[in-house]
Design an enzyme around this catalytic site. Sequence first.
Site, PDB file in Angstrom:
ATOM      1  N   SER A  45      34.721  39.275  23.560  1.00 46.61           N
ATOM      2  CA  SER A  45      35.680  39.314  24.673  1.00 46.61           C
ATOM      3  C   SER A  45      35.357  38.288  25.756  1.00 46.61           C
ATOM      4  O   SER A  45      36.054  38.232  26.767  1.00 46.61           O
ATOM      5  CB  SER A  45      35.689  40.716  25.295  1.00 46.61           C
ATOM      6  N   THR A 166      35.535  41.821  28.474  1.00 46.23           N
ATOM      7  CA  THR A 166      35.473  41.093  29.768  1.00 46.23           C
ATOM      8  C   THR A 166      34.155  41.492  30.397  1.00 46.23           C
ATOM      9  O   THR A 166      33.744  42.644  30.272  1.00 46.23           O
ATOM     10  CB  THR A 166      36.619  41.468  30.740  1.00 46.23           C
ATOM     11  N   THR A 184      36.141  36.101  30.813  1.00 48.03           N
ATOM     12  CA  THR A 184      36.768  36.737  29.650  1.00 48.03           C
ATOM     13  C   THR A 184      37.450  35.716  28.747  1.00 48.03           C
ATOM     14  O   THR A 184      37.836  34.636  29.204  1.00 48.03           O
ATOM     15  CB  THR A 184      37.830  37.770  30.116  1.00 48.03           C
ATOM     16  N   ARG A 194      48.614  32.779  28.364  1.00 46.30           N
ATOM     17  CA  ARG A 194      48.578  34.063  29.062  1.00 46.30           C
ATOM     18  C   ARG A 194      47.299  34.134  29.913  1.00 46.30           C
ATOM     19  O   ARG A 194      46.202  33.831  29.444  1.00 46.30           O
ATOM     20  CB  ARG A 194      48.606  35.204  28.055  1.00 46.30           C
ATOM     21  N   THR A 217      37.824  45.476  34.196  1.00 45.48           N
ATOM     22  CA  THR A 217      38.000  45.113  32.789  1.00 45.48           C
ATOM     23  C   THR A 217      39.163  45.967  32.275  1.00 45.48           C
ATOM     24  O   THR A 217      39.506  46.977  32.880  1.00 45.48           O
ATOM     25  CB  THR A 217      36.756  45.398  31.931  1.00 45.48           C
ATOM     26  N   GLY A 218      39.734  45.546  31.158  1.00 46.88           N
ATOM     27  CA  GLY A 218      40.838  46.318  30.610  1.00 46.88           C
ATOM     28  C   GLY A 218      42.111  45.503  30.604  1.00 46.88           C
ATOM     29  O   GLY A 218      42.083  44.273  30.535  1.00 46.88           O
TER      30      GLY A 218
HETATM   31  N1  GLY Z   1      40.873  42.086  31.766  1.00 45.90           N
HETATM   32  C1  GLY Z   1      40.908  40.933  30.980  1.00 45.90           C
HETATM   33  C2  GLY Z   1      42.231  40.484  30.583  1.00 45.90           C
HETATM   34  O1  GLY Z   1      43.181  41.254  30.622  1.00 45.90           O
HETATM   35  O2  GLY Z   1      42.352  39.342  30.211  1.00 45.90           O
END
Ligand code: GLY
Length: 318
Positions: A45, A166, A184, A194, A217-218
Amino acid sequence: MFLVASHNAHVGLNQAMDVLRSGGSAVDAVETAIRAVEANADDHSVGLGGYPNLLGEVELDAGLMQGHDLTSGAVAALRGYLHPISIARQVMERLPHVFLVGDGAVRFAAEIGAKPATLLTPEAQETWARGLQPELASDDLARMNKRHDLSRWVEIATDPERTRGTVNVIACDRQGHLCVGVSTSGWAWKYPGRVGDSPVAGAGFYADDRYGAAACTGTGEMAIRAATAHSVILYMKIGLSLGEAGRRAMHDLNDLGGRYIAGMNFIAVDRQGNHIGFSSYEDATYLHFAETMEAPEELPRIHIPLRQRWVKVQEDPA
Ligand code: GLY
């Protein structure tokens, strides 16, 4: 002096504590810890070995912020450099800007002498190929870059549960200054370009020595929409305790509308050095490492379930 971090930062926390103990700044410690995670190919990640976008290209995001003066730097959709956190730091220190993306970030990385790197590992490439099958045959995979209908594929291929990594690191140095950093590779199989919350000040991270610091994170789209990291700090600013502030920020996430709601986590500290972690997942943990400790301790996050509303589209877009 202390460090508070997401669990995957364990590979860099001893080095980061050495930095703090030898009088280094909070930003030095954050950069040190995160560089170790970015170099860890086993973490899919972040950095090297990170899962790629829909086209099989690794795009990295990172950001940091210093609590003593609210300076911040960030890069997003950066290709071909291993340490986005260091490039983000240089954005903060060398430019009048806060945030560089894409080709501009690559150009700046080359200008400051950052070393180019191949980020896609064979293991991550294989998982990408397997992840997009059975929806896509191998011939289709090879032609992904030529497709003009990626937006139809992104929702079918992208699974918010596939990666929720992340890395988050918050450091407090000998002077009592806070710094927070995040890095991340973002959402596995994301649409090219994105950008999640990780490089967005106020969404993925925030630090203000007067109140505290937070990092997420998430599912980054949720933290952007709810301004989660800044919300935690703002709730403390208006007088809530660290725990109350965190709960309010989690409940704000639950109030988001739409059907793209999945998992979220954050860590936070207040100006007294109290620390806390929240997660929408059961049994999630975070790390705390104070200068008096021999090793980091793993602590449970407070579990606040979110009403998951992610409905995966089943239609075959071919
Ligand atoms: N939290 C990392 C992402 O959505 O890219």
